[in-house]
Design a protein around this motif. Structure first.
Motif, PDB file in Angstrom:
ATOM      1  N   SER A  18       0.844  -1.203   0.000  1.00  0.00           N
ATOM      2  CA  SER A  18       0.000   0.000   0.000  1.00  0.00           C
ATOM      3  C   SER A  18       0.879   1.253   0.000  1.00  0.00           C
ATOM      4  CB  SER A  18      -0.990  -0.009   1.158  1.00  0.00           C
ATOM      5  OG  SER A  18      -0.333  -0.184   2.372  1.00  0.00           O
ATOM      6  N   THR A  19       2.077   1.154   0.567  1.00  0.00           N
ATOM      7  CA  THR A  19       3.020   2.284   0.537  1.00  0.00           C
ATOM      8  C   THR A  19       3.415   2.608  -0.898  1.00  0.00           C
ATOM      9  OG1 THR A  19       3.898   1.690   2.710  1.00  0.00           O
ATOM     10  CG2 THR A  19       5.278   3.102   1.331  1.00  0.00           C
ATOM     11  N   TYR A  20       3.698   1.569  -1.678  1.00  0.00           N
ATOM     12  CA  TYR A  20       4.077   1.781  -3.078  1.00  0.00           C
ATOM     13  C   TYR A  20       2.907   2.382  -3.861  1.00  0.00           C
ATOM     14  CZ  TYR A  20       6.135   0.775  -7.673  1.00  0.00           C
ATOM     15  OH  TYR A  20       6.643   0.874  -8.948  1.00  0.00           O
ATOM     16  N   LEU A  21       1.698   1.878  -3.642  1.00  0.00           N
ATOM     17  CA  LEU A  21       0.529   2.441  -4.324  1.00  0.00           C
ATOM     18  C   LEU A  21       0.346   3.902  -3.927  1.00  0.00           C
ATOM     19  CD1 LEU A  21      -1.889   2.212  -6.197  1.00  0.00           C
ATOM     20  CD2 LEU A  21      -3.206   1.288  -4.259  1.00  0.00           C
ATOM     21  N   SER A  22       0.542   4.207  -2.663  1.00  0.00           N
ATOM     22  CA  SER A  22       0.436   5.590  -2.196  1.00  0.00           C
ATOM     23  C   SER A  22       1.470   6.475  -2.893  1.00  0.00           C
ATOM     24  CB  SER A  22       0.636   5.643  -0.683  1.00  0.00           C
ATOM     25  OG  SER A  22       0.643   6.982  -0.236  1.00  0.00           O
ATOM     26  N   GLN A  23       2.679   5.968  -3.042  1.00  0.00           N
ATOM     27  CA  GLN A  23       3.725   6.733  -3.723  1.00  0.00           C
ATOM     28  C   GLN A  23       3.360   6.981  -5.183  1.00  0.00           C
ATOM     29  OE1 GLN A  23       7.045   4.147  -2.832  1.00  0.00           O
ATOM     30  NE2 GLN A  23       7.772   5.507  -1.206  1.00  0.00           N
ATOM     31  N   ILE A  24       2.744   6.005  -5.824  1.00  0.00           N
ATOM     32  CA  ILE A  24       2.294   6.181  -7.211  1.00  0.00           C
ATOM     33  C   ILE A  24       1.195   7.234  -7.258  1.00  0.00           C
ATOM     34  CG2 ILE A  24       1.050   5.077  -9.122  1.00  0.00           C
ATOM     35  CD1 ILE A  24       2.593   2.469  -8.372  1.00  0.00           C
ATOM     36  N   GLU A  25       0.204   7.094  -6.383  1.00  0.00           N
ATOM     37  CA  GLU A  25      -0.923   8.030  -6.384  1.00  0.00           C
ATOM     38  C   GLU A  25      -0.502   9.457  -6.024  1.00  0.00           C
ATOM     39  OE1 GLU A  25      -4.671   5.023  -5.563  1.00  0.00           O
ATOM     40  OE2 GLU A  25      -4.087   6.418  -3.976  1.00  0.00           O
ATOM     41  N   ASN A  26       0.575   9.577  -5.255  1.00  0.00           N
ATOM     42  CA  ASN A  26       1.079  10.904  -4.881  1.00  0.00           C
ATOM     43  C   ASN A  26       2.186  11.388  -5.815  1.00  0.00           C
ATOM     44  OD1 ASN A  26      -0.480  11.687  -2.478  1.00  0.00           O
ATOM     45  ND2 ASN A  26       0.325   9.761  -1.683  1.00  0.00           N
ATOM     46  N   ASN A  27       2.360  10.679  -6.923  1.00  0.00           N
ATOM     47  CA  ASN A  27       3.306  11.050  -7.971  1.00  0.00           C
ATOM     48  C   ASN A  27       4.757  11.093  -7.506  1.00  0.00           C
ATOM     49  OD1 ASN A  27       1.301  11.458 -10.135  1.00  0.00           O
ATOM     50  ND2 ASN A  27       0.562  13.027  -8.729  1.00  0.00           N
ATOM     51  N   VAL A  28       5.071  10.268  -6.494  1.00  0.00           N
ATOM     52  CA  VAL A  28       6.453  10.124  -6.045  1.00  0.00           C
ATOM     53  C   VAL A  28       7.146   9.085  -6.925  1.00  0.00           C
ATOM     54  CG1 VAL A  28       7.919   9.385  -4.114  1.00  0.00           C
ATOM     55  CG2 VAL A  28       5.884  10.793  -3.687  1.00  0.00           C
ATOM     56  N   LYS A  29       6.405   8.051  -7.287  1.00  0.00           N
ATOM     57  CA  LYS A  29       6.907   6.997  -8.179  1.00  0.00           C
ATOM     58  C   LYS A  29       5.951   6.861  -9.353  1.00  0.00           C
ATOM     59  CE  LYS A  29       9.620   4.557  -4.925  1.00  0.00           C
ATOM     60  NZ  LYS A  29      10.668   3.614  -5.002  1.00  0.00           N
ATOM     61  N   LYS A  30       6.478   6.351 -10.454  1.00  0.00           N
ATOM     62  CA  LYS A  30       5.675   6.107 -11.650  1.00  0.00           C
ATOM     63  C   LYS A  30       5.499   4.597 -11.815  1.00  0.00           C
ATOM     64  CE  LYS A  30       6.099  10.360 -13.755  1.00  0.00           C
ATOM     65  NZ  LYS A  30       5.346  11.201 -12.895  1.00  0.00           N
ATOM     66  N   PRO A  31       4.294   4.156 -12.175  1.00  0.00           N
ATOM     67  CA  PRO A  31       4.098   2.712 -12.384  1.00  0.00           C
ATOM     68  C   PRO A  31       4.748   2.268 -13.689  1.00  0.00           C
ATOM     69  CG  PRO A  31       2.117   3.901 -12.990  1.00  0.00           C
ATOM     70  CD  PRO A  31       3.077   4.926 -12.413  1.00  0.00           C
ATOM     71  N   SER A  32       5.231   1.043 -13.699  1.00  0.00           N
ATOM     72  CA  SER A  32       5.745   0.475 -14.943  1.00  0.00           C
ATOM     73  C   SER A  32       4.567   0.263 -15.891  1.00  0.00           C
ATOM     74  CB  SER A  32       6.419  -0.872 -14.658  1.00  0.00           C
ATOM     75  OG  SER A  32       5.447  -1.817 -14.228  1.00  0.00           O
ATOM     76  N   GLY A  33       4.867  -0.001 -17.150  1.00  0.00           N
ATOM     77  CA  GLY A  33       3.801  -0.300 -18.113  1.00  0.00           C
ATOM     78  C   GLY A  33       3.007  -1.526 -17.692  1.00  0.00           C
ATOM     79  N   LYS A  34       3.704  -2.525 -17.171  1.00  0.00           N
ATOM     80  CA  LYS A  34       3.044  -3.766 -16.727  1.00  0.00           C
ATOM     81  C   LYS A  34       2.109  -3.483 -15.552  1.00  0.00           C
ATOM     82  CE  LYS A  34       4.260  -8.440 -15.254  1.00  0.00           C
ATOM     83  NZ  LYS A  34       5.373  -9.362 -14.953  1.00  0.00           N
ATOM     84  N   LEU A  35       2.564  -2.668 -14.613  1.00  0.00           N
ATOM     85  CA  LEU A  35       1.720  -2.342 -13.467  1.00  0.00           C
ATOM     86  C   LEU A  35       0.544  -1.467 -13.888  1.00  0.00           C
ATOM     87  CD1 LEU A  35       1.028  -2.432 -10.493  1.00  0.00           C
ATOM     88  CD2 LEU A  35       2.670  -0.567 -10.107  1.00  0.00           C
TER      89      LEU A  35
END
Length: 116
Positions: A29-46
């Motif tokens: 959920s931390t990783y999803l939060s980082q994606i949703e907060n634009n800290v990390k970008k999801p890979s194409g697969k994700l």
């Protein structure tokens, strides 16, 4: 608008918690939060797995990134706004149908190995 904003917005519209979605995607959920907060970008697969979980095409998530100011000519802006109106209506209809068919017990699970 960023891809994280689009993902978070679509998740919230479906009344899905971050933890539930993260578990279904086999990410934290931390990783999803980082994606949703634009800290990390999801890979194409994700991103594809997220779209599958949210029951929308990846192209729709990408379309939602576009804004009126993305277009140079007035003609293109007008065309975009017309298409956006139709897409918004379609999304609302899909969300209505989805909420009528899905309960918490009917949640999808997407198995994906994603490094964080």
């Amino acid at each position: 608008m960023n891809i994280g904003d689009v993902i978070a917005s679509n998740r919230r519209k479906r009344k899905i918690g971050q933890k539930e979605m993260a578990e279904a995607l086999a990410i934290t959920s931390t990783y999803l939060s980082q994606i949703e907060n634009n800290v990390k970008k999801p890979s194409g697969k994700l991103l594809k797995a997220i779209a599958t979980f949210l029951d929308v095409p990846v192209s729709l998530l990408i379309f939602e990134l576009l804004e009126e100011k993305s277009f140079a000519t007035e003609e293109d802006k007008i065309a975009f706004l017309k298409v956006k109106q139709v897409v918004d209506l379609m999304m609302n209809k899909l969300l209505d149908e989805s909420s009528n068919q899905t309960t918490n017990s009917g949640a999808k699970s997407i198995h994906l190995k994603e490094s964080v």
